[in-house]
Scaffold this active site. Structure first.
Site, PDB file in Angstrom:
ATOM      1  N   GLU A 164       4.852  -1.342  -3.788  1.00  0.00           N
ATOM      2  CA  GLU A 164       4.876  -1.561  -2.333  1.00  0.00           C
ATOM      3  C   GLU A 164       3.884  -2.632  -1.903  1.00  0.00           C
ATOM      4  O   GLU A 164       3.893  -3.065  -0.758  1.00  0.00           O
ATOM      5  CB  GLU A 164       4.615  -0.236  -1.605  1.00  0.00           C
ATOM      6  N   CYS A 184       0.927   4.691  -9.689  1.00  0.00           N
ATOM      7  CA  CYS A 184      -0.533   4.634  -9.867  1.00  0.00           C
ATOM      8  C   CYS A 184      -1.059   5.981 -10.374  1.00  0.00           C
ATOM      9  O   CYS A 184      -0.685   6.419 -11.453  1.00  0.00           O
ATOM     10  CB  CYS A 184      -1.203   4.186  -8.575  1.00  0.00           C
ATOM     11  N   HIS A 214       1.236  -1.102  -7.905  1.00  0.00           N
ATOM     12  CA  HIS A 214       1.762  -0.660  -6.611  1.00  0.00           C
ATOM     13  C   HIS A 214       2.942  -1.542  -6.231  1.00  0.00           C
ATOM     14  O   HIS A 214       2.741  -2.636  -5.718  1.00  0.00           O
ATOM     15  CB  HIS A 214       0.667  -0.757  -5.539  1.00  0.00           C
TER      16      HIS A 214
END
Lengths: 193, 253
Positions: A177, A77, A175
């Site tokens: 995750e 990001c 992202h």
């Protein structure tokens, strides 16, 4: 294998740590130059505003360390955006690793872009085993245009880079995750480089 | 292409979900982590946890819950309820929440939006607005809709955007609980008033209501609670329907 996450107060690190733990990796959060230099893999996360993020990096000297790293580095990001030459956000000079000028989305679209967008890629490197046109979760107001080192793209007010790679430096705008199974696979691919 | 989001909302009290759920295969219907995991597997794009017991002494319970949710979930989630300072937000974000949602506290002290956006970035800040239509005008209400204010919905949404909100969660109190559909005309006006994403909330009763919220209301996301909890709408079926209606949506394989 030692994986570290660069610590510069860059927002939600917990989810990233939990994702890595699912892959059996305990990633240490650190500002320590020696630990970072010696790690096998370095993850450079990021959230929030670019100029204040850059200031925090400078205050610990990490702005000079990161460009010198030789092991695989993954910017996420704002982390990816800071790998670039400069960003329009706060008119900030970046780390100068990826040759790109980060720009703000035009007001013809909602800013920030928030949600799951389709990602087109060639199935190489970080995207091995991930279907083309997969969905990844993004939340950002600034973007990296298409450049020679773009490895994946999405469409929001036109095509732009959601993954870049130059030498040992990798960057993803989404992202991983927070992007369910495909995101986890991408992190796993990074750890396997 | 950016897809529209489907967001189940879980009401939390003392670390447990309330209002009940009737999923047959849940061991413990009151456990938010188990329910959240179930929604994630079904294809929810994001989750909202709304703490309705949010008092000072319950903060710790909420922070612990957020940590457990973050450990179990690999999709984004928002936490709201009683957040009135940067400190309140910080503990939730540090424990793994992606965004915080603020409501009454932001109306009482609008600078809170600026403070949160400056501290964590706009992408973390969801301004939730409960509003009700009175003689043709929409007024903002506080404390879960109990306290009316003279503030106009559109004015407040505009101010929230200027102060740094990253998203607006709009609940129509006139539609909430009716299962008659979302407030589509007002949603449309909101999307034309501000240039940040709008989450539609209040009124979901069937799949067509979601189609309307996206097509007519131009919402970026739609939130619902009971229709998901009581299995009146299944998320995979809802998403198939939306896809057939040519609405960009994430389908899990």
């Amino acid at each position: 294998m030692k994986t570290v996450i660069v610590d510069y107060d860059a927002g939600n690190i917990k989810s990233l740590q939990f994702s890595l733990e699912r892959l059996g990796v305990h990633a240490q959060l650190t500002t320590d130059a020696e630990l970072i230099s010696k790690a096998d893999k370095v993850i450079f996360p990021g959230q929030g505003e670019a100029s204040s993020a850059m200031k925090k990096l400078k205050s610990t000297g990490l702005d000079l360390l990161i460009p010198k790293l030789k092991q695989p580095v993954l910017g996420i990001c704002v982390g990816m955006q800071l790998l670039c030459d400069k960003t329009e956000e706060g008119d900030t000079k970046g780390l100068g690793i990826i040759p790109a000028h980060v720009r703000r989305f035009p007001n013809t679209v909602k800013v920030p872009q928030m949600g799951w967008n389709t990602v087109s890629h060639q199935g190489e490197n970080l995207f091995k085993g991930i279907e083309n046109e997969c969905y990844m979760y993004l939340v950002h107001s600034y973007f990296v245009p298409i450049i020679s080192t773009t490895t994946a793209r999405s469409d929001y007010a036109g095509l732009y880079s959601v993954a870049v790679q130059k030498n040992n430096f990798y960057g993803v705008q989404f992202h991983p995750e927070k992007s369910s199974k495909d995101g986890l696979r991408l992190l796993e691919n990074f750890l396997k480089i | 292409m950016l897809t529209k989001r489907i967001i189940p909302c879980l009401d939390i009290k003392d670390g447990r979900t309330v209002k009940g759920v009737n999923f047959v295969d849940l061991r413990d219907a009151g456990d938010p982590v188990e329910l959240a995991t179930r929604y994630t597997l079904e294809g929810a794009d994001e989750l909202v946890f709304l703490d309705i017991s949010a008092t000072e002494q319950k903060r710790k319970t909420l922070a612990d819950l957020v940590l457990r949710v973050a450990a179990a979930l690999d999709i984004p989630f928002t936490v709201g309820g009683g957040i009135s300072s940067v400190e309140d937000a910080k503990i939730l974000l540090q424990n793994g929440a992606d965004k915080v949602s603020i409501n009454s506290a932001a109306v009482r002290r609008p600078e809170l939006i600026n403070e949160l956006a400056d501290a964590f970035g706009s992408q973390c800040v969801v301004v939730a607005i409960d509003a009700k239509e009175i003689e043709g005008q929409w007024f903002v209400h506080l404390v879960g809709g109990k306290v009316p204010t003279p503030i106009d919905l559109m004015d407040w949404a505009r101010e929230a955007e200027i102060r740094g909100a990253g998203e607006i969660l709009f609940t129509s109190m006139d539609h909430d609980g009716t299962k008659n559909g979302f407030a589509n005309a007002t949603l449309l006006e909101l999307t034309q008033t501000v240039n940040i994403p709008i989450i539609a909330s209040g009124g979901a009763g069937n799949t067509k209501h979601f189609v309307d919220a996206f097509k007519r209301g131009k919402a970026d996301a739609a939130l619902a609670a009971s229709v998901f909890h009581f299995c009146e709408i299944s998320i995979p079926q809802l998403k198939e329907t939306l896809k057939k209606e040519n609405i960009a949506i994430r389908i899990i394989k």
